[in-house]
Design an enzyme around this catalytic site. Structure first.
Site, short mmCIF file in Angstrom:
data_model
loop_
_atom_site.label_atom_id
_atom_site.label_comp_id
_atom_site.label_asym_id
_atom_site.label_seq_id
_atom_site.Cartn_x
_atom_site.Cartn_y
_atom_site.Cartn_z
N HIS A 1 0.76 -1.25 -0.18
CA HIS A 1 0.28 -0.22 -0.76
C HIS A 1 0.80 1.04 0.05
CE1 HIS A 1 -4.54 1.50 1.83
NE2 HIS A 1 -3.04 2.63 1.40
N VAL A 2 0.76 2.25 -0.97
CA VAL A 2 1.72 2.77 -1.19
C VAL A 2 1.05 4.14 0.52
CG1 VAL A 2 0.02 4.83 -2.57
CG2 VAL A 2 2.47 5.10 -2.60
N HIS A 3 2.25 4.07 0.90
CA HIS A 3 2.67 5.09 2.36
C HIS A 3 4.35 6.28 2.31
CE1 HIS A 3 4.64 1.11 2.48
NE2 HIS A 3 4.91 1.54 3.98
N TYR A 4 4.04 6.72 2.84
CA TYR A 4 5.02 7.22 3.40
C TYR A 4 5.69 8.01 4.99
CZ TYR A 4 4.89 10.10 -1.67
OH TYR A 4 5.10 10.14 -2.65
N HIS A 5 6.84 7.28 5.12
CA HIS A 5 7.27 7.10 6.41
C HIS A 5 8.35 8.41 6.69
CE1 HIS A 5 6.77 2.98 6.99
NE2 HIS A 5 7.27 3.05 5.97
#
Length: 168
Positions: free
Chosen positions: A109-113
Site C-alpha cells: 500500500h503506497v505510504h510515506y514514512h
C-alpha cells in the site's frame, strides 16, 4: 538509516501484488486494526508508529507511480503538514521522508514514512576527541543515526500524538 533497510532488500524479486486489499493499512482504514491516528481527512490517514509516522491514502494503491493524482497530492500535503507538526513537537527539524516502491517495500500500500533523526544528547556517548578532528564517512553517519533510534512505548506515543495534533 535508509541504506540499512535497502541493503536488506538487495536481490529481492519484485512483489507480485495485484488486487491486494487486505494489508495492515487497509485494516487501519476500515478500523479493524488499532492505530494512533494523528491526522485524517476523506483521502488520507496519518498514523504514529513505534519509531516513525506513516501517511497513506485511503484508496489502495500498491505503488507511488500508480497512485491517482488527487490522492498523491493529498498524501503530499498530509506528509508536509504532519512532518512540520512532528518537527515542532520534537523540537528537531532533522528527518527522513521515505516512500518505497517494490524495492524495500514491506506493505503493499503506497505510504510515506516520516522518520525523525535521533537527538544524541544523553542517550549516546559523547564523541571522542578523535571524532572532533575527522569528518564521519557516510556509512559511519548512517550507522550512528541507526543506532540512535529508539522506539516509543504506548504512553510516549500517546503524548507525542497529542503534541502533533496540537500543532496541526
Amino acid at each position: 538509516m535508509t541504506s540499512f533497510l535497502i541493503k536488506a532488500h538487495e536481490n529481492r524479486a519484485p512483489s507480485p501484488w495485484s488486487g491486494y486489499q487486505d494489508c495492515v493499512f487497509c485494516r487501519i482504514i476500515r478500523d479493524e486494526t488499532p492505530s494512533i491516528r494523528v491526522f485524517e481527512n476523506d483521502m488520507v490517514i496519518a498514523i504514529l508508529g513505534k519509531a516513525t509516522h506513516s501517511s497513506f491514502p485511503k484508496l489502495t494503491s500498491l505503488a507511488f507511480l500508480s497512485s491517482p493524482a488527487d490522492y498523491a497530492a493529498a498524501v503530499g500535503v498530509a506528509v508536509t503538514q504532519v512532518a512540520r507538526a512532528l518537527t515542532q513537537a520534537l523540537d528537531n527539524t532533522a528527518l527522513n521522508v521515505v516512500c518505497n516502491q517494490e524495492y524495500a517495500q514491506a506493505v503493499p500500500h503506497v505510504h510515506y514514512h516520516v522518520i525523525p533523526a535521533p537527538k544524541f544528547g544523553n542517550k549516546q556517548p559523547p564523541p571522542s576527541a578523535a571524532d572532533d578532528t575527522k569528518l564521519l564517512t557516510v556509512k559511519e553517519m548512517h550507522q550512528r543515526e541507526y543506532e540512535g533510534r529508539t522506539e516509543l512505548d504506548e504512553e510516549e506515543g500517546a503524548i507525542l500524538a497529542e503534541q502533533i495534533r496540537s500543532k496541526l
